[in-house]
Design a protein around this motif. Structure first.
Motif, short mmCIF file in Angstrom:
data_model
loop_
_atom_site.label_atom_id
_atom_site.label_comp_id
_atom_site.label_asym_id
_atom_site.label_seq_id
_atom_site.Cartn_x
_atom_site.Cartn_y
_atom_site.Cartn_z
N GLN A 100 35.93 -29.19 40.77
CA GLN A 100 35.67 -28.04 41.64
C GLN A 100 34.18 -27.75 41.73
O GLN A 100 33.67 -27.44 42.80
CB GLN A 100 36.42 -26.81 41.13
CG GLN A 100 37.90 -26.85 41.34
CD GLN A 100 38.60 -25.67 40.70
OE1 GLN A 100 38.32 -25.35 39.55
NE2 GLN A 100 39.50 -25.04 41.44
N ILE A 103 32.47 -30.13 44.01
CA ILE A 103 32.67 -29.77 45.41
C ILE A 103 31.81 -28.57 45.78
O ILE A 103 31.20 -28.53 46.85
CB ILE A 103 34.16 -29.50 45.69
CG1 ILE A 103 34.94 -30.80 45.55
CG2 ILE A 103 34.36 -28.90 47.09
CD1 ILE A 103 36.43 -30.62 45.46
N LEU A 166 35.63 -27.60 52.85
CA LEU A 166 35.61 -28.03 51.45
C LEU A 166 36.53 -27.18 50.57
O LEU A 166 36.88 -27.58 49.47
CB LEU A 166 34.18 -27.98 50.91
CG LEU A 166 33.22 -29.00 51.48
CD1 LEU A 166 31.81 -28.73 50.98
CD2 LEU A 166 33.64 -30.41 51.13
N LEU A 169 39.67 -28.69 48.98
CA LEU A 169 39.37 -29.64 47.89
C LEU A 169 39.21 -28.92 46.56
O LEU A 169 39.50 -29.49 45.50
CB LEU A 169 38.11 -30.44 48.22
CG LEU A 169 38.25 -31.44 49.38
CD1 LEU A 169 36.90 -32.08 49.68
CD2 LEU A 169 39.28 -32.49 49.06
#
Length: 187
Positions: A100, A103, A166, A169
């Motif tokens: 995380q 990202i 994003l 994700l």
């Protein structure tokens, strides 16, 4: 534009040993000078090319991360301020996985050292911090060094759309201990 290109070529040809060292040093002192990390990635791609720019940026950011870790250990005021920022941005008890954070590093307006602080909090020791930092920095470095020149021409709307894309994700790479699943989030 031709002047900028000639200046870049001059730097590349005349300072082939000093320029990489200055570039790496610039990564380390970047927070003091308030230079956004993306600007340095873009410059690395322009000055050194894609592959050398990526490698030099990774070295520079990893040295910056090591310095951050050491400063966070000896400067509790800094960690308190980052902890308050964390509470405002992601919540006090939120634990983000390394995926995380990787990202989130791709989102240009998220504070770089706040994400480093999240890694710092979840790491047991220096080695695990550096491994997690490396994992989160590689995608960011590759993306912004390779498309760095293009991203400067994106409109603000395009940047917002890419950032929003994003978000799914982040849920894919979440830690299993988080209470909310993607199915529950979408209900």
């Amino acid at each position: 534009m031709a002047q900028i290109e000639s200046y870049i070529e001059l730097i590349r040809s005349t300072h082939f040993l000093i320029a990489p060292l200055v570039f790496i040093l610039l990564h380390v002192i970047r927070p003091i000078l308030f230079i956004p990390v993306l600007v340095i990635f873009i410059a690395g791609g322009l000055i050194f090319g894609i592959i050398p720019g990526i490698l030099l940026s990774i070295v520079g950011v990893m040295l910056s991360s090591a310095l951050f870790y050491q400063l966070a250990r000896i400067m509790p005021n800094t960690t308190r301020r980052l902890s308050k920022m964390k509470a405002k941005v992601v919540g006090q008890d939120a634990e983000l996985s390394t995926g995380q954070i990787a990202i989130l590093r791709l989102i240009p307006f998220i504070h770089f050292h706040l994400l480093s602080f999240l890694i710092y909090e979840s790491s047991d020791h220096f080695r695990s911090y550096m491994e997690s930092s490396l994992f989160t920095v590689i995608p960011m470095t590759i993306v912004y060094t390779t498309i760095g020149q293009s991203i400067t021409s994106f409109s603000p709307m395009t940047t917002v759309i890419l950032s929003i894309s994003l978000v799914p994700l982040i849920f894919v790479f979440r830690k299993k201990s988080n209470g909310v699943s993607l199915r529950e989030f979408l209900r």
